[in-house]
Design an enzyme around this catalytic site. Structure first.
Site, PDB file in Angstrom:
ATOM      1  N   GLU A  37      14.142   2.059   3.054  1.00  0.00           N
ATOM      2  CA  GLU A  37      14.692   1.434   1.845  1.00  0.00           C
ATOM      3  C   GLU A  37      15.726   2.308   1.149  1.00  0.00           C
ATOM      4  O   GLU A  37      16.771   1.814   0.720  1.00  0.00           O
ATOM      5  CB  GLU A  37      13.556   1.087   0.859  1.00  0.00           C
TER       6      GLU A  37
ATOM      7  N   HIS B 182       1.003  -3.600  -4.079  1.00  0.00           N
ATOM      8  CA  HIS B 182       1.842  -4.750  -3.720  1.00  0.00           C
ATOM      9  C   HIS B 182       1.892  -5.806  -4.814  1.00  0.00           C
ATOM     10  O   HIS B 182       2.196  -6.959  -4.532  1.00  0.00           O
ATOM     11  CB  HIS B 182       1.323  -5.394  -2.433  1.00  0.00           C
TER      12      HIS B 182
END
Lengths: 328, 361
Positions: free
Chosen positions: A61, A130
């Site tokens: 990322e 998450h």
């Protein structure tokens, strides 16, 4: 003319239309090409645009966000998809220290027209790592714009605006609501960044929310209506810049406000909305502003704890009645 | 499936074949002769079967919506956990990613506690707070399943740092998937671990796919063990379908690390039979590829080895199968009957400070 589209399809239409219109726009991220997107937002786009413009990245990322920033500084208009904003945390250095700062530190010589997008917020029992919301994190940073929206028509129009915007834009979607359907107009249209929408007009109380929390908020407004309470519901749609005017105009009419925000309470969006209202509509308030947030804790996995953690219609109705000094 | 995908699948395949060929060459002499004790073979078999049955049952329970959220199962990769555990000590630490049920069972975490965790029950290994991706057990020196790709690589390096700092000869097995090998965290960790000679055993479980993206599509360097070379870390590739091969490599690595020579890196080539998670239909690979690996299934191959070499009798094997079957059924019953955590539990385990002033309205 309008047709029903799911959020994911509306987002895809926005990207496709902008990519047809402008060759400098490209999409990059994990699983966006051959897998059709982790949540199928980019389904079929590889077929139309090919691997030059629909680009699968490794799980890296920080690296691909930075590549996006560099490409944007050098004349392209990247759309960087994060599988979730939870994973974008690895890329915050590039978003915060570079995308947001490029214009300022180059004294206007370089701009960074880039869109970072992906789902934010809880999505069922996904546990601590998450399930986080990132609107308030990104909205804190000057240089960035932040959109958080699940209405398909608005999401499409806002994403198109974001792609054309010369400043970096973070767009927060919702994993749970990619299948959420709404009327989407045919043809070309844009929704301006920085404008809230009044989803439902009312007289007695203002409910302000955004993203997935719009669903329980509208549900709460229905419940309140059954009890004779008329709630005005505002969808912020954009978090930065925040549309204080729409909120303040509404509160001047209803004199009461509840903010519903999936972010944590401290230093969050709800805190900023409450600040704005006390600043610009202090004399109009008949009760303290209150808010319904996720619990001031991490989100664990068990269903009982998820229920205890998240805002829901009942919690919103309870808060609304508190603000109206009605016994619950 | 596109041609590119088929091509990359085949390439992963060829890589695996290279490893097997190499192993065949070196192991040819002793292939027929068991190199280890009966107890060792039976313990490998038992652990692998425990993991297999646990995961099969977990998938079934997921289908019944008893288990929710993301769920990444270890089926096909059991030999990795088995071979690691037999080669290290209980005091050694392990940290891994989110495909971690097998690793936790390998550590000795109970089937009951692990299944109850998947059910989100208060009796789970982290009281129903972590779910499938986040088992932890301080008692078993298990530092968790991490849900952020590559995040545990520096963490494992830090766990090893603390062991060295405290002057123990324990090591930390730091496991990650092939997808994580492309994160910057790997390179930063490798460099510091080698520079500071930290007692860390890096293990990449290369199952060929980072979700739907094959290893080959993520880099020119597809033989992941070669990444260690940039930092002078001794590195090798290992056949991950065979607990013996894993055991041998990990033993070698552990000896090196305990001698104070610094980190070691193993690329263990394995395969997941199921999709990345329960929701992944795995359209990016061929049925034939999956079948081919299933023919080299670690559980079946070990069973065959045991029986062909008269290491144990069929009755002994059947007794293990019965035991595991009952253990897993018992674990499911235990999970079913356990209560969900009380909603008030939400306010525990966020801070150690007992009177922390939460914002509650």
């Amino acid at each position: 003319m309008a047709r029903k589209l799911a959020l994911r399809d509306a987002l895809r239409e926005a990207m496709i239309e902008e990519m047809r219109r402008d060759d400098t726009v490209f999409l990059m991220g994990e699983e966006v090409a051959e897998y059709d997107g982790a949540y199928k937002v980019s389904k079929g786009m590889l077929d139309e645009f090919g691997p030059r413009r629909i680009i699968d990245t490794p799980i890296a990322e920080l690296g691909f966000a930075g590549i996006g920033v560099g490409a944007a500084m050098n004349g392209l208009r990247p759309i960087v998809e994060f599988m979730t904003w939870n994973f974008a945390v690895l890329a915050f250095d590039q978003i915060v220290n570079n995308a947001a700062k490029t214009l300022s530190q180059s004294a206007g010589q370089f701009k960074c027209p880039i869109v970072f997008r992906g789902p934010s917020g809880s999505a069922g029992q996904l546990a601590q790592q998450h399930s986080q919301t990132f609107e308030s994190w990104m909205a804190n940073v000057p240089g960035l714009k932040v959109i958080s929206c699940v209405d398909p028509a608005d999401a499409k129009g806002l994403l198109k605006s974001a792609i054309r915007d010369d400043d970096p834009v973070c767009m927060m979607e919702s994993e749970l609501l990619y299948g959420f359907e709404g009327e989407v107009p045919e043809g070309e249209y844009l929704v301006p960044i920085g404008q809230a929408a009044v989803r439902r007009e009312g007289m007695d109380i203002t409910l302000v929310s955004f993203n997935k929390m719009m669903i329980p908020t509208l549900e709460a407004a229905d419940q309140l209506a059954k009890e004779g309470i008329s709630a005005e519901v505002i969808d912020l749609r954009t978090i930065r810049p925040l549309d204080y005017k729409t909120i303040v105009d509404s509160v001047k009419k209803t004199n009461r406000l509840v903010v519903i925000d999936e972010s944590w309470p401290l230093a969050g969006v709800s805190a900023e909305v409450a600040y704005g209202v006390q600043k610009y509509a202090f004399d109009y308030l008949d009760a303290p502003v209150t808010r319904v947030n996720s619990a001031d804790t991490s989100l664990p996995y068990a269903p009982t704890l998820v229920d205890a953690y998240l805002p829901n219609a009942d919690k919103i109705v309870k808060a609304a009645k508190e603000v109206m000094y009605i016994r619950y | 499936m596109s041609d590119t995908l088929i091509e990359t699948a085949i390439n992963h395949h060829q890589l695996m074949d290279t490893v097997t060929e190499n192993k065949k060459k070196t192991a040819k002499k002793k292939a027929d002769k068991p190199a280890y004790s009966k107890e060792m073979y039976l313990s490998w078999y038992e652990l692998m079967l425990r993991i297999r049955r646990f995961e099969e049952r977990a998938l079934m329970m997921y289908g019944q919506q008893k288990i929710r959220g993301f769920c990444h199962v270890y089926i096909g990769q059991e030999a990795v956990a088995a071979g690691i555990e037999s080669a290290i000590r209980r005091e050694d630490a392990i940290v891994t990613a989110y495909r971690q049920h097998g690793t936790a069972l390998g550590r000795g975490c109970s089937s009951r506690e692990c299944m109850a965790e998947l059910f989100g029950k208060a009796t789970g290994i982290v009281k129903g707070k972590g779910g499938s991706m986040h088992f932890f057990s301080a008692e078993h020196r298990y530092f968790g399943g991490n849900g952020i790709v590559g995040a545990q690589i520096p963490i494992g390096t830090g766990i090893a740092f603390a062991e060295k700092y405290k002057g123990t000869d324990n090591l930390c097995v730091t496991m990650f998937g092939d997808g994580a090998a492309r994160q910057g965290s790997l390179h930063e960790s490798f460099n510091m671990a080698m520079n500071w000679k930290l007692p860390v055993l890096y293990i990449v479980e290369n199952n060929g796919y980072a979700m739907g993206t094959s290893v080959k599509r993520t880099s020119n360097v597809v033989e992941l063990y070669k990444l260690g070379a940039s930092y002078d870390i001794p590195s090798e590739a290992v056949d991950g379908m065979n607990p013996e091969a894993v055991h041998e490599a990990v033993s070698r690595a552990a000896e090196f690390i305990r001698a104070g020579k610094g980190p070691y890196f193993l690329e263990i080539r394995t395969y997941r039979y199921k999709g990345h998670s329960v929701s992944d239909p795995a359209k990016y690979r061929t049925k034939e590829e999956v079948q081919e690996y299933q023919e080299r299934d670690p559980v079946k191959m070990t069973e065959r080895k045991i029986l062909d070499n008269n290491i144990a009798t069929e009755q002994e094997i059947r007794a293990i199968q019965e035991k595991i079957k009952e253990e897993i059924l018992d674990a499911v019953n235990f999970a079913e009957e356990s209560p969900y955590p009380d909603p008030a539990e939400l306010w525990n385990d966020n801070y150690l400070q007992p009177d922390y002033p939460y914002i509650r309205d």
